[in-house]
Write an enzyme that holds these catalytic residues in place. Structure first.
Site, short mmCIF file in Angstrom:
data_model
loop_
_atom_site.label_atom_id
_atom_site.label_comp_id
_atom_site.label_asym_id
_atom_site.label_seq_id
_atom_site.Cartn_x
_atom_site.Cartn_y
_atom_site.Cartn_z
N MET A 209 33.96 18.94 -0.49
CA MET A 209 33.03 18.30 -1.39
C MET A 209 32.36 17.09 -0.83
O MET A 209 31.15 17.01 -0.94
CB MET A 209 33.75 17.90 -2.67
CG MET A 209 33.10 16.76 -3.40
SD MET A 209 34.31 15.90 -4.43
CE MET A 209 35.35 15.13 -3.17
N PRO A 210 33.07 16.18 -0.23
CA PRO A 210 32.25 15.01 0.07
C PRO A 210 31.12 15.36 1.02
O PRO A 210 31.29 16.17 1.95
CB PRO A 210 33.23 14.01 0.70
CG PRO A 210 34.52 14.68 0.84
CD PRO A 210 34.44 16.06 0.29
N PHE A 211 29.99 14.76 0.74
CA PHE A 211 28.81 14.91 1.59
C PHE A 211 28.47 13.52 2.08
O PHE A 211 28.10 12.65 1.29
CB PHE A 211 27.65 15.51 0.78
CG PHE A 211 26.42 15.76 1.60
CD1 PHE A 211 26.34 16.86 2.44
CD2 PHE A 211 25.33 14.90 1.55
CE1 PHE A 211 25.20 17.11 3.21
CE2 PHE A 211 24.19 15.13 2.32
CZ PHE A 211 24.13 16.24 3.14
#
Lengths: 74, 74, 74, 74, 74, 74
Positions: B1-3
């Site tokens: 998820m983290p971008f």
């Protein structure tokens, strides 16, 4: 703190105009937030390739934007 | 998820340094979120043209950033 | 100059973890660019609503990410 | 109102494919929001340099993405 | 690889419509890039507060967008 | 075409100030690009949670920014 990011199509603005954009948008921001915030006001201009910007699904070219800016039919 | 999206001025970092940036920022993120999240941790570097990044309304060039990094007056 | 923007799903990380993310990503960036650049290294975390992040068209909830982080099937 | 921003690696898509991306994403958006919103639906494609996109800390090149798209091992 | 980021005004779309947006934009993207890319196609929706989106300097509210979508004068 | 995105920390600006920011930044942009471009000049303000914005790895709160704006030591 404020981070101002301006996306434009490449080739529409000259380097001098981009300098003006950064100066004037920063001044506009500082006119609201106060002069003490100037040093932490960043303005970054991103250029997108001609044709890679669509309105209603229709691609805009550098030429179409220049025609629009000049008041000519695109 | 983290971008993770990193904006830098073009020409400041070599390709090898950009590889390091992506590796180290990903590792830093994984050190908080846990190793199971590594595969869904993305890191993308955007390069902005020299001069198109302003602090307090003053444009930064690639050279000015390199001078700053070297501890020289810009 | 570098502007690090991290997008995450809200509720996945505690305030303490978000503080760690900002510290560690900044340190990782500084380890490449040099300590002189620390003061102009910004890191901003954006939170996206649970369900508003899709991978392959499937929405991710805060719970699904927490299960993934814990090594459980999502 | 909706502003759709698509980040891709440069060289993966031809100009014709990028035109298709803008058209089809706009149509998809309009299918949800209604035809009255088409004129205020913008879609902008940003291209990132080959190698400047990492998944799990590993840089992706244009070639790796093309191999993935073709179903070949990267 | 592709990262699709959609900015909308909060309250304009229901959660079900946001699910549709993510599904349909992903499907539209996959229709160009090929099915092998689905797993690395991310779509993230950001919501902006009512009034914090301006066109030509005039702020748009959630209600104004809903009126536009319904074909009513804003 | 131009898309102006301003990131700020939530709670620093009142709704009236955010309206001013959108108006003045749009006017500044139009002063460079020409009045014909006003209708396609968008300005969107994103608010980031207090504490989720770090400079040099140190988190900024809403209060710290207000102190800075007021010329007080943070």
């Amino acid at each position: 703190m404020p981070f101002i990011n301006v996306k434009v199509i490449e080739g529409v603005f000259t380097p001098e105009q981009k300098t003006q954009i950064a100066e004037r948008l920063t001044d506009a921001m500082v006119s609201v937030e106060g002069e003490n915030m100037r040093g932490v006001t960043w303005c970054v201009i991103d250029e997108v390739r001609s044709g890679d910007w669509a309105i209603g699904g229709q691609g805009l070219t550098t030429e179409a934007v220049q025609a629009l800016a000049a008041g000519q039919p695109a």
